[in-house]
Design a protein around this motif. Sequence first.
Motif, PDB file in Angstrom:
ATOM      1  N   LYS A 191      -1.403  62.781  44.720  1.00  0.00           N
ATOM      2  CA  LYS A 191      -2.056  63.948  45.018  1.00  0.00           C
ATOM      3  C   LYS A 191      -2.393  64.056  46.464  1.00  0.00           C
ATOM      4  O   LYS A 191      -3.415  63.322  46.913  1.00  0.00           O
ATOM      5  CB  LYS A 191      -3.386  64.192  43.889  1.00  0.00           C
ATOM      6  N   GLY A 192      -1.988  64.639  47.379  1.00  0.00           N
ATOM      7  CA  GLY A 192      -2.216  64.912  48.600  1.00  0.00           C
ATOM      8  C   GLY A 192      -1.996  63.672  49.392  1.00  0.00           C
ATOM      9  O   GLY A 192      -0.434  63.269  49.367  1.00  0.00           O
ATOM     10  N   THR A 193      -2.532  62.849  49.846  1.00  0.00           N
ATOM     11  CA  THR A 193      -2.437  61.583  50.644  1.00  0.00           C
ATOM     12  C   THR A 193      -3.302  60.507  49.936  1.00  0.00           C
ATOM     13  O   THR A 193      -3.540  59.262  50.372  1.00  0.00           O
ATOM     14  CB  THR A 193      -2.801  61.745  52.261  1.00  0.00           C
ATOM     15  N   ASP A 194      -3.677  60.579  48.672  1.00  0.00           N
ATOM     16  CA  ASP A 194      -4.471  59.793  48.049  1.00  0.00           C
ATOM     17  C   ASP A 194      -3.754  58.598  47.397  1.00  0.00           C
ATOM     18  O   ASP A 194      -3.672  58.609  45.997  1.00  0.00           O
ATOM     19  CB  ASP A 194      -5.679  60.496  47.089  1.00  0.00           C
ATOM     20  N   VAL A 195      -3.231  57.646  48.104  1.00  0.00           N
ATOM     21  CA  VAL A 195      -2.481  56.807  47.743  1.00  0.00           C
ATOM     22  C   VAL A 195      -3.129  55.478  46.843  1.00  0.00           C
ATOM     23  O   VAL A 195      -2.843  55.067  45.835  1.00  0.00           O
ATOM     24  CB  VAL A 195      -1.675  56.022  48.842  1.00  0.00           C
ATOM     25  N   VAL A 196      -4.367  55.428  47.208  1.00  0.00           N
ATOM     26  CA  VAL A 196      -5.239  54.446  46.365  1.00  0.00           C
ATOM     27  C   VAL A 196      -5.770  54.768  45.026  1.00  0.00           C
ATOM     28  O   VAL A 196      -5.449  54.030  44.140  1.00  0.00           O
ATOM     29  CB  VAL A 196      -6.645  54.406  47.238  1.00  0.00           C
ATOM     30  N   ALA A 197      -6.080  55.806  44.778  1.00  0.00           N
ATOM     31  CA  ALA A 197      -6.056  56.565  43.520  1.00  0.00           C
ATOM     32  C   ALA A 197      -4.668  56.384  42.580  1.00  0.00           C
ATOM     33  O   ALA A 197      -4.741  56.444  41.490  1.00  0.00           O
ATOM     34  CB  ALA A 197      -6.690  58.186  43.290  1.00  0.00           C
ATOM     35  N   TYR A 198      -3.722  56.818  43.444  1.00  0.00           N
ATOM     36  CA  TYR A 198      -2.482  56.700  42.708  1.00  0.00           C
ATOM     37  C   TYR A 198      -2.201  55.295  42.019  1.00  0.00           C
ATOM     38  O   TYR A 198      -1.536  54.948  41.211  1.00  0.00           O
ATOM     39  CB  TYR A 198      -1.163  57.194  43.434  1.00  0.00           C
ATOM     40  N   ASN A 199      -2.497  54.402  43.165  1.00  0.00           N
ATOM     41  CA  ASN A 199      -2.041  52.961  42.917  1.00  0.00           C
ATOM     42  C   ASN A 199      -2.873  52.286  41.773  1.00  0.00           C
ATOM     43  O   ASN A 199      -2.529  51.835  40.824  1.00  0.00           O
ATOM     44  CB  ASN A 199      -2.381  52.169  43.966  1.00  0.00           C
ATOM     45  N   ARG A 200      -4.146  52.922  41.729  1.00  0.00           N
ATOM     46  CA  ARG A 200      -5.131  52.402  40.670  1.00  0.00           C
ATOM     47  C   ARG A 200      -4.649  52.971  39.151  1.00  0.00           C
ATOM     48  O   ARG A 200      -4.600  52.173  38.070  1.00  0.00           O
ATOM     49  CB  ARG A 200      -6.515  52.911  40.878  1.00  0.00           C
ATOM     50  N   ARG A 201      -4.199  54.405  38.991  1.00  0.00           N
ATOM     51  CA  ARG A 201      -3.931  54.663  37.881  1.00  0.00           C
ATOM     52  C   ARG A 201      -2.672  54.401  37.552  1.00  0.00           C
ATOM     53  O   ARG A 201      -2.171  54.120  36.074  1.00  0.00           O
ATOM     54  CB  ARG A 201      -3.674  56.323  38.008  1.00  0.00           C
ATOM     55  N   PHE A 202      -1.761  54.087  38.291  1.00  0.00           N
ATOM     56  CA  PHE A 202      -0.386  53.634  38.012  1.00  0.00           C
ATOM     57  C   PHE A 202      -0.301  52.105  37.397  1.00  0.00           C
ATOM     58  O   PHE A 202       0.084  51.943  36.296  1.00  0.00           O
ATOM     59  CB  PHE A 202       0.616  53.480  39.468  1.00  0.00           C
ATOM     60  N   GLN A 203      -1.190  51.354  37.787  1.00  0.00           N
ATOM     61  CA  GLN A 203      -1.437  50.016  37.463  1.00  0.00           C
ATOM     62  C   GLN A 203      -1.972  50.198  36.033  1.00  0.00           C
ATOM     63  O   GLN A 203      -1.533  49.473  35.199  1.00  0.00           O
ATOM     64  CB  GLN A 203      -2.062  49.034  38.218  1.00  0.00           C
ATOM     65  N   GLN A 204      -2.962  50.961  35.870  1.00  0.00           N
ATOM     66  CA  GLN A 204      -3.508  50.924  34.524  1.00  0.00           C
ATOM     67  C   GLN A 204      -2.651  51.457  33.488  1.00  0.00           C
ATOM     68  O   GLN A 204      -2.309  51.000  32.288  1.00  0.00           O
ATOM     69  CB  GLN A 204      -4.555  52.111  34.352  1.00  0.00           C
ATOM     70  N   LEU A 205      -1.509  52.767  33.798  1.00  0.00           N
ATOM     71  CA  LEU A 205      -0.512  52.998  32.647  1.00  0.00           C
ATOM     72  C   LEU A 205       0.464  52.064  32.652  1.00  0.00           C
ATOM     73  O   LEU A 205       0.993  51.853  31.706  1.00  0.00           O
ATOM     74  CB  LEU A 205       0.022  54.227  33.465  1.00  0.00           C
ATOM     75  N   ALA A 206       0.859  51.175  33.819  1.00  0.00           N
ATOM     76  CA  ALA A 206       1.586  50.186  33.565  1.00  0.00           C
ATOM     77  C   ALA A 206       1.548  49.052  32.540  1.00  0.00           C
ATOM     78  O   ALA A 206       2.327  48.629  31.900  1.00  0.00           O
ATOM     79  CB  ALA A 206       1.999  49.490  34.662  1.00  0.00           C
ATOM     80  N   LEU A 207       0.286  48.873  32.511  1.00  0.00           N
ATOM     81  CA  LEU A 207      -0.158  47.892  31.420  1.00  0.00           C
ATOM     82  C   LEU A 207      -0.130  48.287  30.167  1.00  0.00           C
ATOM     83  O   LEU A 207       0.242  47.417  29.092  1.00  0.00           O
ATOM     84  CB  LEU A 207      -1.701  47.469  31.784  1.00  0.00           C
ATOM     85  N   MET A 208      -0.118  49.400  29.844  1.00  0.00           N
ATOM     86  CA  MET A 208      -0.058  50.014  28.377  1.00  0.00           C
ATOM     87  C   MET A 208       1.242  50.574  28.269  1.00  0.00           C
ATOM     88  O   MET A 208       1.644  50.882  27.040  1.00  0.00           O
ATOM     89  CB  MET A 208      -0.993  51.313  28.351  1.00  0.00           C
ATOM     90  N   CYS A 209       2.186  50.565  29.243  1.00  0.00           N
ATOM     91  CA  CYS A 209       3.643  51.205  29.023  1.00  0.00           C
ATOM     92  C   CYS A 209       4.649  50.024  29.335  1.00  0.00           C
ATOM     93  O   CYS A 209       5.579  50.000  30.072  1.00  0.00           O
ATOM     94  CB  CYS A 209       3.900  52.167  29.884  1.00  0.00           C
ATOM     95  N   ALA A 210       4.296  48.695  28.994  1.00  0.00           N
ATOM     96  CA  ALA A 210       5.209  47.659  29.542  1.00  0.00           C
ATOM     97  C   ALA A 210       6.404  47.756  28.919  1.00  0.00           C
ATOM     98  O   ALA A 210       7.582  47.187  29.558  1.00  0.00           O
ATOM     99  CB  ALA A 210       4.557  46.327  28.855  1.00  0.00           C
ATOM    100  N   ARG A 211       6.683  48.358  27.699  1.00  0.00           N
ATOM    101  CA  ARG A 211       8.236  48.516  27.073  1.00  0.00           C
ATOM    102  C   ARG A 211       9.019  49.354  28.052  1.00  0.00           C
ATOM    103  O   ARG A 211      10.157  49.352  27.890  1.00  0.00           O
ATOM    104  CB  ARG A 211       8.176  48.910  25.643  1.00  0.00           C
ATOM    105  N   MET A 212       8.388  50.428  28.899  1.00  0.00           N
ATOM    106  CA  MET A 212       9.123  51.273  29.713  1.00  0.00           C
ATOM    107  C   MET A 212       9.916  50.492  30.746  1.00  0.00           C
ATOM    108  O   MET A 212      10.882  51.008  31.216  1.00  0.00           O
ATOM    109  CB  MET A 212       8.328  52.297  30.306  1.00  0.00           C
TER     110      MET A 212
END
Length: 318
Positions: A191-212
């Motif tokens: 969203k915009g240029t907020d890469v830090v928030a994107y990194n944090r949410r992506f890593q959280q979701l990646a832990l829960m979506c390992a099979r993807m």
Amino acid sequence: MAPRGRPTRTTRSRPVTTTPPPVTTTPPPVTDPTTTTSVTSAQLQAMINEGVTAALAARDTTRNGDDSHSSGVGIRRPVQVARECTYPDFLKCQPLNFKGTEGVVGLTRWFEKMESVFSISNCTTASQVKFATCTLQDDALTWWNAHVKTTTPEAAHAMPWATLKKKMTDKYCPRGEIKKIEAEMWNLKVKGTDVVAYNRRFQQLALMCARMFPEESDQIERYIGGLPDMILGSVKASKSKTMQEVIEFTTELMEDKTKAYVERLADNKRKAEDSARNNQIQQANKRQNTGRAYAAGNVDRGQYEGPRNIRNSKIYNF
């Protein structure tokens, strides 16, 4: 008997030299290995010292693996053996509690924190489940106690950590909620240029979506797909091999882009302010020059003494 009065003559005997018999070298007798050979006390002590020295060297080699713990002068440094983790040691690392009502995100954070505590406290594999289940509370504790009743405490605590994670995921991560999380992962973007928030949410979701993401390259591809166009091409060209590398590169690149953008905005603002200030100065100078010209014109008209029109003037003779 010798006649009396005449001296008795004695005969000196010459030394008789005898030739020693020739020395013949004979081989030592062949002894039976089963027979006992006599050993002196000095030889026995030397053999004992040699055996003790060899045993100490073998022990040090096994314990240290190399000579890195030797001071180089024959004095070995004491080797400190790691102490086994106890439950108080485990609690000092401040593990999270889990009640069973935190949802998928809460369970994922509990998994992540617990594995970090295992590493910091040097918790053995045999104690991981036993210590981790002590942090369960409320509904989660009731569920665990019910599972223990179906078996024995020894068998339950011997369960591998990966098996406990799967059981808890099946229990506290409903299938519908998992699908929602997977959909969010597919549509996640910066969203915009907020890469830090994107990194944090992506890593959280990646832990829960390992099979993807069967491979880490799949996860990297999904991560890059959510980046803005201003850095997308540069991140692709970097060809980072791991998620950590691509996240670090993306964060640094966005910081540089944002800094340059802010500096450009500040420069444009400064130029606009300078331009407005110059316009104000020019307008003020223009008004001042106009006022001076107007004042000068009035003075000139008051001091004008040109020739009068005599024809129109009346001459009165008294």
